[in-house]
Design a protein around this motif. Structure first.
Motif, PDB file in Angstrom:
ATOM      1  N   LEU A  52       0.823  -1.207   0.000  1.00 60.92           N
ATOM      2  CA  LEU A  52       0.000   0.000   0.000  1.00 60.92           C
ATOM      3  C   LEU A  52       0.860   1.260   0.000  1.00 60.92           C
ATOM      4  CD1 LEU A  52      -2.938  -0.978   2.380  1.00 60.92           C
ATOM      5  CD2 LEU A  52      -2.826  -1.100  -0.112  1.00 60.92           C
ATOM      6  N   THR A  53       2.012   1.206   0.660  1.00 64.33           N
ATOM      7  CA  THR A  53       2.945   2.340   0.606  1.00 64.33           C
ATOM      8  C   THR A  53       3.459   2.530  -0.814  1.00 64.33           C
ATOM      9  OG1 THR A  53       3.608   2.011   2.917  1.00 64.33           O
ATOM     10  CG2 THR A  53       5.119   3.234   1.509  1.00 64.33           C
ATOM     11  N   ALA A  54       3.837   1.425  -1.458  1.00 63.34           N
ATOM     12  CA  ALA A  54       4.316   1.499  -2.837  1.00 63.34           C
ATOM     13  C   ALA A  54       3.225   2.034  -3.761  1.00 63.34           C
ATOM     14  CB  ALA A  54       4.786   0.116  -3.295  1.00 63.34           C
ATOM     15  N   HIS A  55       1.995   1.567  -3.573  1.00 61.53           N
ATOM     16  CA  HIS A  55       0.891   2.043  -4.400  1.00 61.53           C
ATOM     17  C   HIS A  55       0.719   3.552  -4.264  1.00 61.53           C
ATOM     18  CE1 HIS A  55      -3.329   2.976  -5.385  1.00 61.53           C
ATOM     19  NE2 HIS A  55      -3.281   1.955  -6.213  1.00 61.53           N
ATOM     20  N   ARG A  56       0.747   4.028  -3.058  1.00 59.06           N
ATOM     21  CA  ARG A  56       0.595   5.470  -2.835  1.00 59.06           C
ATOM     22  C   ARG A  56       1.718   6.244  -3.511  1.00 59.06           C
ATOM     23  NH1 ARG A  56      -2.872   9.638  -2.204  1.00 59.06           N
ATOM     24  NH2 ARG A  56      -2.052  11.247  -0.820  1.00 59.06           N
ATOM     25  N   ALA A  57       2.954   5.744  -3.394  1.00 59.42           N
ATOM     26  CA  ALA A  57       4.091   6.436  -3.997  1.00 59.42           C
ATOM     27  C   ALA A  57       3.941   6.550  -5.513  1.00 59.42           C
ATOM     28  CB  ALA A  57       5.384   5.710  -3.651  1.00 59.42           C
ATOM     29  N   LEU A  58       3.303   5.568  -6.127  1.00 54.02           N
ATOM     30  CA  LEU A  58       3.179   5.533  -7.582  1.00 54.02           C
ATOM     31  C   LEU A  58       1.942   6.265  -8.104  1.00 54.02           C
ATOM     32  CD1 LEU A  58       4.150   1.789  -8.134  1.00 54.02           C
ATOM     33  CD2 LEU A  58       5.596   3.790  -8.549  1.00 54.02           C
ATOM     34  N   THR A  59       1.123   6.808  -7.204  1.00 52.35           N
ATOM     35  CA  THR A  59      -0.144   7.407  -7.649  1.00 52.35           C
ATOM     36  C   THR A  59      -0.334   8.842  -7.167  1.00 52.35           C
ATOM     37  OG1 THR A  59      -1.275   6.375  -5.756  1.00 52.35           O
ATOM     38  CG2 THR A  59      -1.358   5.199  -7.860  1.00 52.35           C
ATOM     39  N   GLY A 101      -5.908   1.668  -2.836  1.00 52.73           N
ATOM     40  CA  GLY A 101      -4.692   0.864  -2.867  1.00 52.73           C
ATOM     41  C   GLY A 101      -4.973  -0.605  -2.667  1.00 52.73           C
ATOM     42  N   ALA A 102      -5.838  -0.928  -1.708  1.00 52.33           N
ATOM     43  CA  ALA A 102      -6.156  -2.332  -1.447  1.00 52.33           C
ATOM     44  C   ALA A 102      -6.814  -2.974  -2.658  1.00 52.33           C
ATOM     45  CB  ALA A 102      -7.063  -2.437  -0.223  1.00 52.33           C
ATOM     46  N   GLU A 103      -7.704  -2.232  -3.327  1.00 48.88           N
ATOM     47  CA  GLU A 103      -8.390  -2.777  -4.498  1.00 48.88           C
ATOM     48  C   GLU A 103      -7.405  -3.040  -5.638  1.00 48.88           C
ATOM     49  OE1 GLU A 103     -11.858  -1.309  -7.598  1.00 48.88           O
ATOM     50  OE2 GLU A 103     -12.005  -0.729  -5.480  1.00 48.88           O
ATOM     51  N   ASP A 104      -6.489  -2.085  -5.875  1.00 51.91           N
ATOM     52  CA  ASP A 104      -5.526  -2.245  -6.965  1.00 51.91           C
ATOM     53  C   ASP A 104      -4.506  -3.337  -6.646  1.00 51.91           C
ATOM     54  OD1 ASP A 104      -6.905  -0.177  -8.117  1.00 51.91           O
ATOM     55  OD2 ASP A 104      -5.309   1.310  -7.879  1.00 51.91           O
ATOM     56  N   VAL A 105      -4.048  -3.389  -5.398  1.00 53.23           N
ATOM     57  CA  VAL A 105      -3.098  -4.429  -5.009  1.00 53.23           C
ATOM     58  C   VAL A 105      -3.738  -5.811  -5.144  1.00 53.23           C
ATOM     59  CG1 VAL A 105      -1.854  -5.420  -3.022  1.00 53.23           C
ATOM     60  CG2 VAL A 105      -1.662  -2.967  -3.554  1.00 53.23           C
ATOM     61  N   ALA A 106      -4.995  -5.941  -4.732  1.00 51.67           N
ATOM     62  CA  ALA A 106      -5.689  -7.222  -4.877  1.00 51.67           C
ATOM     63  C   ALA A 106      -5.777  -7.633  -6.343  1.00 51.67           C
ATOM     64  CB  ALA A 106      -7.083  -7.136  -4.257  1.00 51.67           C
ATOM     65  N   ALA A 107      -6.001  -6.654  -7.237  1.00 52.92           N
ATOM     66  CA  ALA A 107      -6.047  -6.956  -8.670  1.00 52.92           C
ATOM     67  C   ALA A 107      -4.690  -7.421  -9.172  1.00 52.92           C
ATOM     68  CB  ALA A 107      -6.508  -5.725  -9.452  1.00 52.92           C
ATOM     69  N   ALA A 108      -3.621  -6.788  -8.698  1.00 51.94           N
ATOM     70  CA  ALA A 108      -2.273  -7.201  -9.098  1.00 51.94           C
ATOM     71  C   ALA A 108      -1.969  -8.616  -8.613  1.00 51.94           C
ATOM     72  CB  ALA A 108      -1.244  -6.215  -8.549  1.00 51.94           C
ATOM     73  N   VAL A 109      -2.426  -8.951  -7.402  1.00 52.66           N
ATOM     74  CA  VAL A 109      -2.228 -10.311  -6.887  1.00 52.66           C
ATOM     75  C   VAL A 109      -2.972 -11.318  -7.762  1.00 52.66           C
ATOM     76  CG1 VAL A 109      -2.636 -11.863  -4.935  1.00 52.66           C
ATOM     77  CG2 VAL A 109      -1.806  -9.538  -4.523  1.00 52.66           C
ATOM     78  N   ARG A 110      -4.189 -10.982  -8.147  1.00 56.66           N
ATOM     79  CA  ARG A 110      -4.954 -11.885  -9.021  1.00 56.66           C
ATOM     80  C   ARG A 110      -4.233 -12.115 -10.348  1.00 56.66           C
ATOM     81  NH1 ARG A 110      -9.318  -8.815  -7.050  1.00 56.66           N
ATOM     82  NH2 ARG A 110      -9.435  -7.604  -8.998  1.00 56.66           N
ATOM     83  N   ASP A 111      -3.513 -11.093 -10.813  1.00 58.38           N
ATOM     84  CA  ASP A 111      -2.763 -11.219 -12.064  1.00 58.38           C
ATOM     85  C   ASP A 111      -1.411 -11.893 -11.867  1.00 58.38           C
ATOM     86  OD1 ASP A 111      -4.787 -10.046 -13.503  1.00 58.38           O
ATOM     87  OD2 ASP A 111      -3.797  -8.102 -13.736  1.00 58.38           O
TER      88      ASP A 111
END
Length: 337
Positions: free
Chosen positions: A130-137, A287-297
């Protein structure tokens, strides 16, 4: 249940293994039978009192983990019982974290874990991802959400690509289509950053790292995910494009940060400082929604072959696990429940 607790701030010796009643979920909460707990620097800093004084008479530490929902409180879909989940900020502001056989957490912070992902992956998400997601957005000219293609045409510089946040930033940026450059301190960490998916790896201790990065990205870097702002600021500014963003989530090494105002005015530099505790519910949910999508991929695997070695401890040795993180263990420290 078995749980690790502390009753006062201090070193790892304040952590105790005790028996406690299994908690019941309240309204809007779920109870998770934990399989693995993830350890982050914020955990030992909270325990030591460096970041937060004691907020409860007794605290079960650690914010991240993975397991299975075995009970739900009022207002939560009963169909979630039996669901595999990963937890983020599970104990933030509460007395019960993930260093225990069971924990209760707000239902929104128990995110469904893709069937193909193991609990090790789930316990390694949370704070780092989630920290990484925030940094990238947070870039002015960048996306607010991540998905495949969201970072097409963008160049991302990840400082410290062998760390847990750096590893997640490499993987998420690569998944989203960015060109990823990572700086590292030596060949061992270079291998890890490459295994994580970095397109280019630069040893910042050798040669002219700014020239190397500029050779890769002549127009400059769009986003820097920064772990040591004081130490790396000169390099960041030397390679940042006009209107680029430096998103910093730590200042490892503690070097003071001094800004040349005119230089940053000319660059129109955007500095984004971030910490998950105060980032807001909207950013956490996205962030949680996008990270979950990345895990699914399948975009966020862990293990040494994927650039993030796993360092494991049993629950009874949680003190050693936290000490390992404090001492700078390379990889992700996990506690098996």
């Amino acid at each position: 249940m078995k749980a690790i607790i502390y009753r006062d701030n201090g070193g790892p010796e304040v952590l105790e293994l005790v028996d406690r009643d299994v908690p019941a979920p309240g309204p809007g909460e779920v109870r998770v039978r934990l399989a693995v707990s993830g350890v982050n620097p914020t955990d030992w800093k909270n325990r030591s009192g460096a970041t937060n004084p004691m907020q409860h008479p007794e605290i079960i530490p650690q914010l991240d983990g993975a397991g299975m929902i075995d009970a739900v409180g009022d207002g939560v879909d009963p169909g979630r019982t039996g669901q595999r989940v990963w937890l983020y900020l599970a104990g933030a502001g509460l007395s019960g974290g993930t260093a225990a056989e069971f924990t209760v957490a707000p239902a929104a912070r128990a995110v469904p874990l893709a069937d193909q992902a193991g609990f090790d992956v789930g316990a390694s998400l949370g704070v780092p991802a989630l920290t990484a997601h925030r940094a990238l957005t947070v870039a002015e000219d960048g996306p607010r959400r991540l998905r495949p293609g969201a970072l097409d045409g963008k160049v991302v510089l990840v400082a410290g690509g062998a760390g847990a946040v750096g590893h997640a930033a490499i993987q998420l940026a690569r998944w989203a289509g960015g060109t990823v450059i990572s700086t590292v301190s030596g060949p061992g960490k270079a291998r890890l950053a490459t295994a994580a998916g970095a397109h280019h790896v630069v040893n910042y201790r050798e040669g002219d790292p700014a020239a190397e990065i500029r050779a890769i990205a002549p127009d400059g870097v769009d986003i820097v995910a920064e772990v040591a702002l004081g130490a790396n600021l000169a390099l960041d500014l030397a390679v940042l494009r006009t209107r680029g963003t430096i998103a910093t989530y730590a200042n490892d090494g503690g070097k003071p940060v001094e800004l040349d105002v005119r230089q940053n005015m000319t660059l129109n530099t955007r500095f984004q400082f971030l910490v998950l505790y105060t980032v807001g519910d909207e950013a956490l949910a996205a962030g949680a929604e996008d990270v979950a999508a990345a895990v699914r991929d399948g975009a966020l695997p862990v293990g040494e072959e994927h650039g993030l070695p796993l360092v494991r401890f049993p629950l009874a040795r949680t003190a050693e696990a936290q000490q390992a993180v404090e001492n700078g263990a390379v990889g992700k420290v996990l506690v098996d429940i």
